[in-house]
Write a protein that holds these residues in place. Structure first.
Motif, PDB file in Angstrom:
ATOM      1  N   MET A   1      38.998  33.561  24.636  1.00 55.27           N
ATOM      2  CA  MET A   1      39.171  34.454  25.783  1.00 55.27           C
ATOM      3  C   MET A   1      37.826  35.085  26.120  1.00 55.27           C
ATOM      4  SD  MET A   1      41.838  37.593  26.197  1.00 55.27           S
ATOM      5  CE  MET A   1      41.855  38.602  27.670  1.00 55.27           C
ATOM      6  N   ASN A   2      37.276  34.776  27.284  1.00 55.64           N
ATOM      7  CA  ASN A   2      35.923  35.200  27.633  1.00 55.64           C
ATOM      8  C   ASN A   2      35.881  36.353  28.628  1.00 55.64           C
ATOM      9  OD1 ASN A   2      34.685  33.154  26.040  1.00 55.64           O
ATOM     10  ND2 ASN A   2      35.252  31.661  27.615  1.00 55.64           N
ATOM     11  N   TYR A   3      36.993  36.680  29.241  1.00 51.59           N
ATOM     12  CA  TYR A   3      37.001  37.680  30.295  1.00 51.59           C
ATOM     13  C   TYR A   3      36.638  39.058  29.759  1.00 51.59           C
ATOM     14  CZ  TYR A   3      38.760  40.694  34.025  1.00 51.59           C
ATOM     15  OH  TYR A   3      38.884  41.645  35.008  1.00 51.59           O
ATOM     16  N   ARG A   4      35.794  39.777  30.488  1.00 55.12           N
ATOM     17  CA  ARG A   4      35.474  41.176  30.186  1.00 55.12           C
ATOM     18  C   ARG A   4      35.642  41.977  31.467  1.00 55.12           C
ATOM     19  NH1 ARG A   4      35.283  38.946  26.039  1.00 55.12           N
ATOM     20  NH2 ARG A   4      33.905  39.265  24.248  1.00 55.12           N
ATOM     21  N   HIS A   5      36.527  42.950  31.413  1.00 53.62           N
ATOM     22  CA  HIS A   5      36.775  43.726  32.624  1.00 53.62           C
ATOM     23  C   HIS A   5      35.628  44.670  32.949  1.00 53.62           C
ATOM     24  CE1 HIS A   5      39.259  45.138  35.850  1.00 53.62           C
ATOM     25  NE2 HIS A   5      39.084  46.394  35.476  1.00 53.62           N
ATOM     26  N   ALA A   6      34.733  44.890  31.995  1.00 51.23           N
ATOM     27  CA  ALA A   6      33.600  45.789  32.243  1.00 51.23           C
ATOM     28  C   ALA A   6      32.779  45.359  33.447  1.00 51.23           C
ATOM     29  CB  ALA A   6      32.710  45.858  31.006  1.00 51.23           C
ATOM     30  N   PHE A   7      32.770  44.055  33.752  1.00 51.64           N
ATOM     31  CA  PHE A   7      32.022  43.570  34.912  1.00 51.64           C
ATOM     32  C   PHE A   7      32.708  43.947  36.229  1.00 51.64           C
ATOM     33  CE2 PHE A   7      30.610  40.715  31.534  1.00 51.64           C
ATOM     34  CZ  PHE A   7      29.240  40.723  31.728  1.00 51.64           C
ATOM     35  N   HIS A   8      33.995  44.275  36.184  1.00 51.51           N
ATOM     36  CA  HIS A   8      34.781  44.466  37.404  1.00 51.51           C
ATOM     37  C   HIS A   8      35.402  45.856  37.517  1.00 51.51           C
ATOM     38  CE1 HIS A   8      34.333  40.140  37.539  1.00 51.51           C
ATOM     39  NE2 HIS A   8      34.889  40.058  36.351  1.00 51.51           N
ATOM     40  N   ALA A   9      35.180  46.702  36.543  1.00 52.36           N
ATOM     41  CA  ALA A   9      35.821  48.019  36.520  1.00 52.36           C
ATOM     42  C   ALA A   9      35.483  48.817  37.769  1.00 52.36           C
ATOM     43  CB  ALA A   9      35.381  48.790  35.273  1.00 52.36           C
ATOM     44  N   GLY A  10      36.506  49.445  38.326  1.00 51.31           N
ATOM     45  CA  GLY A  10      36.320  50.297  39.495  1.00 51.31           C
ATOM     46  C   GLY A  10      36.198  49.566  40.806  1.00 51.31           C
ATOM     47  N   ASP A 168      48.924  42.592  33.556  1.00 53.84           N
ATOM     48  CA  ASP A 168      47.645  42.511  34.278  1.00 53.84           C
ATOM     49  C   ASP A 168      46.705  41.560  33.537  1.00 53.84           C
ATOM     50  OD1 ASP A 168      45.416  43.006  35.826  1.00 53.84           O
ATOM     51  OD2 ASP A 168      44.968  44.917  34.867  1.00 53.84           O
ATOM     52  N   PRO A 169      47.033  40.264  33.497  1.00 51.37           N
ATOM     53  CA  PRO A 169      46.231  39.319  32.733  1.00 51.37           C
ATOM     54  C   PRO A 169      44.910  38.978  33.426  1.00 51.37           C
ATOM     55  CG  PRO A 169      47.965  38.154  33.894  1.00 51.37           C
ATOM     56  CD  PRO A 169      48.182  39.619  34.154  1.00 51.37           C
ATOM     57  N   PRO A 170      43.977  38.360  32.717  1.00 50.42           N
ATOM     58  CA  PRO A 170      42.681  38.021  33.317  1.00 50.42           C
ATOM     59  C   PRO A 170      42.700  36.764  34.185  1.00 50.42           C
ATOM     60  CG  PRO A 170      42.701  37.408  31.013  1.00 50.42           C
ATOM     61  CD  PRO A 170      43.972  38.162  31.251  1.00 50.42           C
ATOM     62  N   TYR A 171      43.792  36.008  34.165  1.00 52.88           N
ATOM     63  CA  TYR A 171      43.925  34.791  34.988  1.00 52.88           C
ATOM     64  C   TYR A 171      42.843  33.772  34.667  1.00 52.88           C
ATOM     65  CZ  TYR A 171      47.593  37.183  37.522  1.00 52.88           C
ATOM     66  OH  TYR A 171      48.760  37.841  37.821  1.00 52.88           O
ATOM     67  N   GLU A 172      42.471  33.690  33.387  1.00 54.36           N
ATOM     68  CA  GLU A 172      41.547  32.632  32.978  1.00 54.36           C
ATOM     69  C   GLU A 172      42.190  31.253  33.140  1.00 54.36           C
ATOM     70  OE1 GLU A 172      38.382  34.329  29.853  1.00 54.36           O
ATOM     71  OE2 GLU A 172      40.391  34.108  29.025  1.00 54.36           O
ATOM     72  N   ALA A 173      43.521  31.198  33.034  1.00 59.38           N
ATOM     73  CA  ALA A 173      44.242  29.937  33.254  1.00 59.38           C
ATOM     74  C   ALA A 173      44.523  29.687  34.726  1.00 59.38           C
ATOM     75  CB  ALA A 173      45.548  29.935  32.472  1.00 59.38           C
ATOM     76  N   GLN A 174      44.049  30.577  35.593  1.00 58.92           N
ATOM     77  CA  GLN A 174      44.214  30.484  37.040  1.00 58.92           C
ATOM     78  C   GLN A 174      45.699  30.381  37.394  1.00 58.92           C
ATOM     79  OE1 GLN A 174      41.251  28.040  39.047  1.00 58.92           O
ATOM     80  NE2 GLN A 174      39.978  28.066  37.221  1.00 58.92           N
ATOM     81  N   LEU A 175      46.100  29.409  38.204  1.00 60.99           N
ATOM     82  CA  LEU A 175      47.476  29.381  38.686  1.00 60.99           C
ATOM     83  C   LEU A 175      48.486  29.143  37.570  1.00 60.99           C
ATOM     84  CD1 LEU A 175      47.091  27.425  42.054  1.00 60.99           C
ATOM     85  CD2 LEU A 175      47.379  29.889  41.729  1.00 60.99           C
ATOM     86  N   GLU A 176      48.067  28.557  36.464  1.00 56.87           N
ATOM     87  CA  GLU A 176      48.988  28.356  35.346  1.00 56.87           C
ATOM     88  C   GLU A 176      49.441  29.682  34.737  1.00 56.87           C
ATOM     89  OE1 GLU A 176      47.276  25.746  32.490  1.00 56.87           O
ATOM     90  OE2 GLU A 176      47.042  24.095  33.890  1.00 56.87           O
ATOM     91  N   GLU A 177      48.678  30.735  34.964  1.00 53.53           N
ATOM     92  CA  GLU A 177      49.069  32.046  34.450  1.00 53.53           C
ATOM     93  C   GLU A 177      50.419  32.473  35.010  1.00 53.53           C
ATOM     94  OE1 GLU A 177      48.369  34.822  31.761  1.00 53.53           O
ATOM     95  OE2 GLU A 177      46.580  33.759  32.432  1.00 53.53           O
ATOM     96  N   PHE A 178      50.715  32.071  36.248  1.00 52.39           N
ATOM     97  CA  PHE A 178      51.975  32.481  36.863  1.00 52.39           C
ATOM     98  C   PHE A 178      53.175  31.891  36.145  1.00 52.39           C
ATOM     99  CE2 PHE A 178      48.979  33.007  40.456  1.00 52.39           C
ATOM    100  CZ  PHE A 178      49.168  34.371  40.663  1.00 52.39           C
ATOM    101  N   TRP A 200      50.067  42.555  38.412  1.00 54.19           N
ATOM    102  CA  TRP A 200      48.893  42.470  39.285  1.00 54.19           C
ATOM    103  C   TRP A 200      48.454  41.018  39.392  1.00 54.19           C
ATOM    104  CZ3 TRP A 200      44.033  40.466  38.664  1.00 54.19           C
ATOM    105  CH2 TRP A 200      43.117  40.740  39.693  1.00 54.19           C
ATOM    106  N   TYR A 201      47.995  40.616  40.595  1.00 53.91           N
ATOM    107  CA  TYR A 201      47.471  39.255  40.758  1.00 53.91           C
ATOM    108  C   TYR A 201      46.323  39.260  41.768  1.00 53.91           C
ATOM    109  CZ  TYR A 201      50.616  39.389  44.841  1.00 53.91           C
ATOM    110  OH  TYR A 201      51.262  39.750  46.008  1.00 53.91           O
ATOM    111  N   PRO A 202      45.331  38.383  41.559  1.00 54.05           N
ATOM    112  CA  PRO A 202      44.220  38.261  42.507  1.00 54.05           C
ATOM    113  C   PRO A 202      44.606  37.368  43.674  1.00 54.05           C
ATOM    114  CG  PRO A 202      43.891  36.756  40.685  1.00 54.05           C
ATOM    115  CD  PRO A 202      45.176  37.493  40.395  1.00 54.05           C
ATOM    116  N   ILE A 203      43.958  37.560  44.812  1.00 54.26           N
ATOM    117  CA  ILE A 203      44.206  36.726  45.991  1.00 54.26           C
ATOM    118  C   ILE A 203      42.888  36.103  46.446  1.00 54.26           C
ATOM    119  CG2 ILE A 203      45.047  36.633  48.371  1.00 54.26           C
ATOM    120  CD1 ILE A 203      46.682  39.159  47.769  1.00 54.26           C
TER     121      ILE A 203
END
Length: 285
Positions: A1-10, A168-178, A200-203
Motif C-alpha cells: 500500500m503506497n498511498y499517503r494522504h499527506a500529499f492531499h490533505a486539505g 474512505d479508501p485510497p482507490y489504489e485498485a481504482q474501479l475494482e475498489e467499488f 467517499w469516492y473520487p471523480i
C-alpha cells in the motif's frame, strides 16, 4: 500500500468530505442515544500543511486555504471552519485534521470511535494522536475486515443501535475498489441495518461510476443518496475533477442540508465549469 494522504490533505475533496462528516455527526448527535463511529481507512489523524509532502502538491491551496479566505456563511461550513480553528489552536497553525480527529472533536463523551489504518507508520501516528482519548480505539488492520469484526458494535456493557461508518479508501485498485465497497456494505447492512454509511469516492469521468451507482441502488437499505462536488469540468481523465459521497441511510432531511451547502462550496472552491448534485438512488418511504 503506497498511498499517503499527506500529499492531499486539505484539498477540495477533503473540504467537501469533512464538511459533510461534521454535519452527519451533528445530525446523529441531535438524539441523546450514544453512537458508534467506524473510520475504515483513517490515515494518520493529523497532517501538517507546511510539510514537504503537502508543499510538494500544493493541493491545500485550492481547498482549505481558499475556503478560509472565502468563508462561506452556511452553518455547516462555519462548523467545519470552527473545527479547523480548534485543531490549529491545539496543534499549530499549519495543522489539518483528518476524519478521525474530526470524529473525536464532534462526538460526545458517551460515544465510541474505532479508527482503522493498515499502513504501520500511519497507524502508529494515529495511535499517538488518540493516546489519551479513551473513546477512541485504533486498529492497525484492514478496514473492510474490521467492518466484519466490529459490526454490529458492542462493548462489554453496551450495544449501540445508532452510528456512522465512514468508508474512505485510497482507490489504489481504482474501479475494482467499488467491488470491495459494495460487498462490504451489503454484508454490513445485513448485520447492522440501522447504521448510517458514508462512502467517499473520487471523480475523473463520471460515466465510469454508473455501474457502482446501479449496484448501490440495490443495497438492502432504507435509502441511498449521492452527493457530488465538481471543482473542474467533468471531462479530464488526468486529474481528480471532483469527488462524491454515497450516503446509505442518511439522517432525515440531510439531502436538504447538502443542497444548501454544496452551491457555496462550488462557488468558493470551483473553477469555470464547477458543479454539484444531490440525487436519490433510493428515497426512504
Amino acid at each position: 500500500m503506497n498511498y499517503r494522504h499527506a500529499f492531499h490533505a486539505g484539498n477540495h475533496a477533503d473540504v467537501f468530505k469533512h464538511v459533510a462528516l461534521l454535519a452527519l455527526c451533528d445530525a446523529l448527535t441531535a438524539k441523546p442515544a450514544p453512537l458508534f463511529a467506524l473510520d475504515t481507512h483513517a490515515g494518520r489523524g493529523l497532517y501538517a500543511l507546511d510539510s514537504a509532502s503537502a508543499l510538494r502538491t500544493g493541493e491545500a491551496e485550492g481547498g482549505i486555504a481558499r475556503l478560509v479566505a472565502e468563508a462561506p456563511r452556511h452553518p455547516a461550513i462555519a462548523r467545519y471552519l470552527a473545527a479547523i480553528k480548534a485543531c490549529r489552536a491545539e496543534h499549530g497553525t499549519a495543522a489539518y485534521p483528518g476524519s478521525p480527529w474530526l470524529l473525536g472533536h464532534a462526538l460526545r463523551p458517551e460515544d465510541r470511535i474505532a479508527a482503522c489504518e493498515l499502513h504501520p507508520e500511519e497507524a502508529a501516528q494515529l495511535k499517538s494522536v488518540f493516546a489519551h482519548d479513551d473513546r477512541v480505539a485504533v486498529h492497525a488492520r484492514d478496514g473492510y475486515t474490521a467492518m466484519k469484526a466490529l459490526l454490529p458494535p458492542r462493548l462489554a456493557t453496551q450495544r449501540f443501535n445508532r452510528g456512522l461508518v465512514l468508508i474512505d479508501p485510497p482507490y489504489e485498485a481504482q474501479l475494482e475498489e467499488f467491488d470491495a465497497i459494495i460487498g462490504a456494505l451489503r454484508d454490513a447492512l445485513g448485520r447492522w441495518p440501522q447504521g448510517t454509511y458514508a462512502v467517499w469516492y473520487p471523480i475523473k469521468r463520471r460515466r465510469a461510476l454508473h455501474p457502482f451507482f446501479r449496484r448501490a441502488a440495490t443495497l438492502p437499505a432504507r435509502s441511498v443518496l449521492v452527493a457530488e462536488l465538481m471543482v473542474h469540468p467533468d471531462d479530464s481523465p488526468l486529474r481528480m475533477n471532483g469527488s462524491g459521497l454515497l450516503l446509505v441511510n442518511a439522517p432525515w432531511q440531510f439531502d436538504a442540508t447538502l443542497r444548501a451547502v454544496l452551491p457555496q462550496l462550488a462557488a468558493a472552491l470551483g473553477e469555470a465549469g464547477a458543479a454539484w448534485r444531490v440525487d436519490w438512488l433510493r428515497e426512504a418511504d
